[in-house]
Every structure is written in structure tokens, then in C-alpha cells.
Design a protein around this motif. Structure first.
Motif, PDB file in Angstrom:
ATOM      1  N   MET A 195       0.867  -1.431  -0.430  1.00 16.94           N
ATOM      2  CA  MET A 195      -0.176  -0.136   0.318  1.00 16.94           C
ATOM      3  C   MET A 195       0.851   1.136  -0.001  1.00 16.94           C
ATOM      4  O   MET A 195       0.392   2.067  -0.400  1.00 16.94           O
ATOM      5  CB  MET A 195      -1.302   0.139   1.247  1.00 16.94           C
ATOM      6  CG  MET A 195      -1.969   0.936   1.204  1.00 16.94           C
ATOM      7  SD  MET A 195      -2.860   1.089  -0.327  1.00 16.94           S
ATOM      8  CE  MET A 195      -4.593  -0.503   0.000  1.00 16.94           C
ATOM      9  N   GLY A 236      -4.366  -1.789   6.824  1.00 16.98           N
ATOM     10  CA  GLY A 236      -4.762  -0.872   5.182  1.00 16.98           C
ATOM     11  C   GLY A 236      -6.294  -0.820   4.741  1.00 16.98           C
ATOM     12  O   GLY A 236      -6.817  -0.433   3.976  1.00 16.98           O
ATOM     13  N   CYS A 289       2.155   1.460  -3.406  1.00 14.85           N
ATOM     14  CA  CYS A 289       0.826   2.259  -4.411  1.00 14.85           C
ATOM     15  C   CYS A 289       0.672   2.919  -4.153  1.00 14.85           C
ATOM     16  O   CYS A 289       0.539   4.916  -5.297  1.00 14.85           O
ATOM     17  CB  CYS A 289      -0.710   1.035  -3.841  1.00 14.85           C
ATOM     18  SG  CYS A 289      -1.144   2.486  -5.048  1.00 14.85           S
ATOM     19  N   GLN A 290       0.374   4.276  -3.137  1.00 15.03           N
ATOM     20  CA  GLN A 290       0.806   5.540  -2.472  1.00 15.03           C
ATOM     21  C   GLN A 290       2.318   6.403  -3.223  1.00 15.03           C
ATOM     22  O   GLN A 290       1.819   7.483  -3.342  1.00 15.03           O
ATOM     23  CB  GLN A 290       0.551   5.901  -1.019  1.00 15.03           C
ATOM     24  CG  GLN A 290      -0.646   5.006  -0.436  1.00 15.03           C
ATOM     25  CD  GLN A 290      -0.356   5.081   1.589  1.00 15.03           C
ATOM     26  OE1 GLN A 290       0.738   5.641   1.876  1.00 15.03           O
ATOM     27  NE2 GLN A 290      -1.303   5.147   1.932  1.00 15.03           N
ATOM     28  N   TYR A 342      -5.025  -8.028  -1.927  1.00 12.00           N
ATOM     29  CA  TYR A 342      -4.006  -7.553  -2.527  1.00 12.00           C
ATOM     30  C   TYR A 342      -3.700  -8.470  -3.989  1.00 12.00           C
ATOM     31  O   TYR A 342      -2.389  -9.027  -2.754  1.00 12.00           O
ATOM     32  CB  TYR A 342      -2.857  -7.282  -1.288  1.00 12.00           C
ATOM     33  CG  TYR A 342      -2.602  -6.565  -0.285  1.00 12.00           C
ATOM     34  CD1 TYR A 342      -3.037  -4.775  -0.993  1.00 12.00           C
ATOM     35  CD2 TYR A 342      -3.530  -6.553   0.850  1.00 12.00           C
ATOM     36  CE1 TYR A 342      -3.045  -3.407   0.058  1.00 12.00           C
ATOM     37  CE2 TYR A 342      -3.704  -5.802   1.405  1.00 12.00           C
ATOM     38  CZ  TYR A 342      -3.445  -3.975   1.556  1.00 12.00           C
ATOM     39  OH  TYR A 342      -4.400  -3.275   2.296  1.00 12.00           O
TER      40      TYR A 342
END
Length: 260
Positions: A103, A186, A106-107, A193
Motif C-alpha cells: 500500500m 490497510g 502504491c501511494q 492485494y
């Protein structure tokens, strides 16, 4: 022993790149414009070439790797007069941090797109693949967007299974606690995921390379995506290249450069 404490330490290890790539002083990086931004309080460092060129490609490395390992792709894309962006994920290369999860990666990708986008093409290896798939779900794009997955980490569940085997943890309560930690951090269960799940929301044209002998991100997971019959994915299955040599292979590189 506390099952929860054990799971927390296992999660910490799972998110820590213990073997970091040695940063070599590649000539092409001397020509780059250094760029950076702050993400979750950490400095994320990257590189940009051909700032004024309209066609943009973002390169995303794998776990324990760095942008430096993709110098040959960068050189080839620069020869095509593309603008090229490459960042070291948190806890990797020249970026700050000690741990990273999908995550957070991803950010980082979302932030790069916000600051430097729109981006026309993406090249993602291994851990960069799962992070990119999560980011693309939330990023406006269409079939003209081009993505190259090279040995992507297709299923996080599989990666955790491998980690538990490596750590010699065989305890259902610890695994349950581990999955609870993922949900708490998350807001999604572990099986969320997943590139296979995310693909339902990705419209980009995709070229996917995977090797039969990949011992890090198993071909079996990739084949489940292939069996789903997505019209926007072309699969190329190689033999004898494994997980890392596949992105170094010259034939693979030529095909990637042509596709992008």
C-alpha cells in the motif's frame, strides 16, 4: 509466547528489505535531474530524464532492488526521446525508510502520477507489479496506457506463505494474527492485494513476462490470471531466466522497448 507479538515481528521482517541492491555509479544517472517528494514523512528520491518530452514512462523496481538496476531500459527509452521517471521506493536505494508494504508503494506511485503525470507507460518488476496494479485501480487511464509486468508479485497470499516457510513458522494462530495486522493497516484482507483481483478494474494494454523457473513469484499465480482470458493482456512465458535474469535478458528488453 504471544501469538500477536510473533505476528508483529514477522510482519516487520516481511516489510524489511534485508538485502539491498548495491548502488552502482551508472553514467546515465549522472545525466538525470534529481527529483524528490515527501511521503508519510519520508523523503522519496527519484530521477527524471528528458523533462520536456511529452511521452512519459515510469520504471518501478522490485523488493530489495532500486531504480539503478534498470539503467539499460532507461538508456533505450531515452534513445526514443521519451521522458523517463524512476524512483526508489521507501526503504530502497536512495529513499528514506526502513520498511515498506504494497500500500505504501502504491501511494508512492499515485504521488508520482499526481506530480509528474499523466504517464503513458509503466514498467514494473516483481513487488513493483502488485503496487502498480493497486495504483492503476485508482488512476484514470484507458487502453492507450501501456503496462509491462515482468515477473510481478501476483498474489500477496503466496508471498506470505513463502515468507512463513522461510521463517519456519507453522502456526495457524500466528498466521491469523498476521492477516489481522494487514487488515488493520490497510483496511483490506490479505487476498485483496492481488493482481488477479485488481485486473477487473484495469483497462490498460498489458505485456506480461513470467518465467517457468521463477522461485520468487510463481508462474502458477500468473497462469490463473492468464486463464481468466483478459483481452488486454499478452503473456510471454520464458524458460530458464528465473526471477531476476528475466528483466536483464536482451530479448525481453527489446520486446519491452518496442511495446512501450
Amino acid at each position: 509466547m504471544s501469538k500477536r507479538k510473533t505476528a508483529e515481528q514477522a510482519f516487520e521482517l516481511f516489510c524489511t528489505p534485508l538485502l539491498k541492491t548495491h548502488i552502482k555509479n551508472r553514467t546515465v544517472f549522472k545525466r538525470a535531474e534529481p527529483v524528490y517528494f515527501i511521503l508519510n514523512g519520508l523523503k522519496v528520491n527519484g530521477f527524471r530524464w528528458n523533462k520536456d518530452k511529452p511521452h512519459k514512462v515510469l520504471i518501478l523496481h522490485g523488493f530489495g532492488s532500486s531504480a539503478n538496476n534498470f539503467h539499460s531500459y532507461i538508456i533505450a527509452l531515452l534513445q526514443k526521446n521519451y521522458q523517463v521517471l524512476a524512483f526508489d521506493a521507501p526503504a530502497h536505494g536512495k529513499s528514506e525508510g526502513r520498511t515498506v508494504n504494497a500500500m505504501q508503494y502504491c501511494q508512492m506511485i499515485e504521488k508520482v502520477i499526481e506530480l509528474y503525470g499523466p504517464i503513458d507507460g509503466f514498467l514494473a518488476h516483481s513487488f513493483g507489479g502488485i503496487a502498480l496494479s493497486l495504483a492503476m485501480e485508482k488512476t484514470p487511464h484507458d487502453e492507450n496506457t501501456r503496462i509491462v509486468f515482468i515477473a510481478p508479485a501476483t498474489e500477496t497470499t503466496t508471498a506470505i506463505d513463502s515468507a512463513f516457510k522461510l521463517l519456519q513458522i507453522n502456526d495457524e494462530e500466528i498466521r491469523t494474527a498476521f492477516d489481522s495486522i494487514i487488515f488493520e493497516k490497510g483496511g483490506y484482507p490479505t487476498n485483496w492485494y492481488s493482481i488477479k483481483r485488481a485486473m477487473k478494474n484495469i483497462k490498460a494494454s498489458i505485456l506480461w513476462f513470467h518465467d517457468e523457473n521463477d522461485d520468487i513469484t510463481p508462474l502458477a499465480d500468473a497462469l490463473k490470471v492468464k486463464e481468466a482470458g483478459y483481452k488486454n493482456i499478452e503473456f510471454i512465458i520464458t524458460t530458464g531466466l528465473g526471477h531476476r535474469n528475466i528483466y536483464r535478458d536482451q530479448a525481453v528488453q527489446r520486446r519491452v522497448e518496442s511495446f512501450l
